[in-house]
Design a protein around this motif. Structure first.
Motif, PDB file in Angstrom:
ATOM      1  N   VAL A 174       0.924  -1.017  -0.065  1.00 12.29           N
ATOM      2  CA  VAL A 174       0.158   0.060   0.033  1.00 12.29           C
ATOM      3  C   VAL A 174       0.909   1.125  -0.019  1.00 12.29           C
ATOM      4  O   VAL A 174       1.694   1.512   1.095  1.00 12.29           O
ATOM      5  CB  VAL A 174      -0.969  -0.177   1.225  1.00 12.29           C
ATOM      6  N   MET A 175       0.941   1.982  -1.228  1.00 12.41           N
ATOM      7  CA  MET A 175       1.654   3.281  -1.269  1.00 12.41           C
ATOM      8  C   MET A 175       0.638   4.557  -0.778  1.00 12.41           C
ATOM      9  O   MET A 175      -0.354   4.489  -1.239  1.00 12.41           O
ATOM     10  CB  MET A 175       2.237   3.481  -2.482  1.00 12.41           C
ATOM     11  N   LEU A 209      -3.644   1.895  -2.806  1.00 13.55           N
ATOM     12  CA  LEU A 209      -2.995   3.266  -2.257  1.00 13.55           C
ATOM     13  C   LEU A 209      -3.709   3.449  -1.158  1.00 13.55           C
ATOM     14  O   LEU A 209      -4.770   2.911  -0.524  1.00 13.55           O
ATOM     15  CB  LEU A 209      -3.526   4.525  -2.926  1.00 13.55           C
ATOM     16  N   LEU A 210      -2.802   4.072  -0.336  1.00 12.04           N
ATOM     17  CA  LEU A 210      -3.457   4.543   1.090  1.00 12.04           C
ATOM     18  C   LEU A 210      -3.687   6.131   0.819  1.00 12.04           C
ATOM     19  O   LEU A 210      -2.757   6.898   0.644  1.00 12.04           O
ATOM     20  CB  LEU A 210      -2.218   4.694   2.221  1.00 12.04           C
ATOM     21  N   TYR A 211      -5.110   6.575   0.843  1.00 10.06           N
ATOM     22  CA  TYR A 211      -5.294   7.738   0.476  1.00 10.06           C
ATOM     23  C   TYR A 211      -5.480   8.494   1.770  1.00 10.06           C
ATOM     24  O   TYR A 211      -6.280   8.201   2.767  1.00 10.06           O
ATOM     25  CB  TYR A 211      -6.796   7.658   0.092  1.00 10.06           C
ATOM     26  N   ALA A 235      -6.929   1.320  -0.743  1.00 10.75           N
ATOM     27  CA  ALA A 235      -7.048  -0.058   0.244  1.00 10.75           C
ATOM     28  C   ALA A 235      -7.175   0.619   1.703  1.00 10.75           C
ATOM     29  O   ALA A 235      -7.579  -0.249   2.662  1.00 10.75           O
ATOM     30  CB  ALA A 235      -5.799  -0.847   0.155  1.00 10.75           C
ATOM     31  N   HIS A 236      -6.981   1.941   1.844  1.00 11.68           N
ATOM     32  CA  HIS A 236      -6.979   2.383   3.458  1.00 11.68           C
ATOM     33  C   HIS A 236      -7.074   3.946   3.298  1.00 11.68           C
ATOM     34  O   HIS A 236      -6.538   4.530   2.283  1.00 11.68           O
ATOM     35  CB  HIS A 236      -5.446   2.008   3.753  1.00 11.68           C
ATOM     36  N   GLY A 270     -12.256  -1.680   4.046  1.00 11.60           N
ATOM     37  CA  GLY A 270     -11.106  -1.584   4.812  1.00 11.60           C
ATOM     38  C   GLY A 270     -10.862  -0.827   5.957  1.00 11.60           C
ATOM     39  O   GLY A 270     -12.157  -0.765   6.628  1.00 11.60           O
ATOM     40  N   PHE A 271      -9.892  -0.185   6.500  1.00 12.18           N
ATOM     41  CA  PHE A 271      -9.787   0.617   7.632  1.00 12.18           C
ATOM     42  C   PHE A 271      -9.661   1.937   7.533  1.00 12.18           C
ATOM     43  O   PHE A 271      -9.065   2.463   6.576  1.00 12.18           O
ATOM     44  CB  PHE A 271      -8.506   0.117   8.554  1.00 12.18           C
TER      45      PHE A 271
END
Length: 296
Positions: A174-175, A209-211, A235-236, A270-271
């Motif tokens: 996860v970027m 991606l981590l937004y 994803a997060h 997701g979280f």
């Protein structure tokens, strides 16, 4: 104190040890949370809540777990292998694992870091899977004069060498999207389109991606539309108030209930992790309020 330096230190895994709680609001708040731990706050169940470890370094991992559990939080972000047993003891998940990255500035966009990153992630991916976790954070790194296309090509080349292993172990790389305007000058993955393009080129469900809502409000705005348009690549999520990266209350500009409702409406499972720096004396009260704001 520099927020950027705080985050960089935490990401590298240099986590403060057990600290004595202050005799003021934090101690009282921690005690209250401990008493509530076995009967978690009743939340609506639409959002999976998490919290970032580094924002509450005044607490030990154990203390944060007890407090989080009492609030109905399901996991803790940015925790490495040495602290996973503590999370497991309290029935919490490591919702965004770390420990394989070099730094925020040295990432996949630069070939000179590939050998180290490939080794680090090759070692870490099986550990994440063995522990029963899913998400493992990664970073683009700084541009250092590099154009967007070169950064994309380099990142694809490097990440493709570890994606088969991630796919085998069902681990998602996860970027994180970070702003380059205020906190992380020169960071390359500073716009959603760049991260989404990287995900498209990699073509794997094991890269997402981590937004970070705080960061993307600063660098591009249009948060809800961007989330809807790029939901398949995310994803997060991370939260924080803008400006300042503090509490997500009425003192900042983002409408978090509307944003979290939009996330829910995309079907996200997701979280959503709180990553604000509390400035109130009772830091756990600030966290509890943030969970309530985001529990739509």
């Amino acid at each position: 104190m520099s927020h950027t330096n705080n985050r960089r230190t935490a990401i590298k895994g240099i986590v403060a040890g057990t600290a004595a709680l202050t005799a003021t609001g934090m101690l009282a708040s921690f005690t209250a949370c401990a008493e509530e731990a076995e009967t978690s706050t009743q939340l609506k169940g639409n959002i999976n809540h998490s919290v970032c470890r580094w924002c509450f370094n005044d607490l030990s991992v154990e203390e944060l777990c007890v407090a989080a559990k009492g609030m109905g939080i399901k996991g803790i972000d940015l925790v490495g292998p040495k602290d996973w047993p503590v999370l497991k003891k309290h029935g919490l998940e490591s919702t965004m694992c770390n420990g394989a990255e070099i730094s925020l500035t040295e990432g996949w966009n630069n070939k000179k870091h590939h050998a180290t990153l490939i080794k680090n992630y090759t070692d870490m991916i099986p550990l994440v899977a063995k522990a029963g976790y899913t998400n493992l954070i990664c970073f683009s790194g700084n541009r250092d004069g590099m154009d967007d296309e070169t950064g994309l090509q380099n990142s694809v080349e490097g990440l493709k060498k570890i994606l088969p292993l991630a796919e085998k172990h069902k681990v998602v790389l996860v970027m994180e999207l970070l702003n380059s305007k205020v906190d992380h000058k020169d960071y390359q993955c500073d716009k959603t389109w760049w991260g989404a393009e990287l995900a498209k080129r990699l073509g794997s469900e094991n890269f997402k991606l981590l937004y970070d809502i705080y960061h993307m409000q600063i660098d591009e705005g249009d948060v809800i539309r961007t989330i809807r348009d790029n939901r398949q690549y995310i994803a997060h999520y991370h939260t924080a108030g803008v400006p300042g990266r503090n509490e997500i209350d009425e003192t900042q500009e983002l409408n978090y209930p509307a944003i979290i409702r939009a996330i829910k409406e995309t079907g996200f499972k997701g979280f959503v992790a709180q990553e604000f720096i509390p400035k109130g004396k009772d830091k756990l009260a600030s966290l509890r309020k943030a969970i309530q704001v985001c529990d739509v």
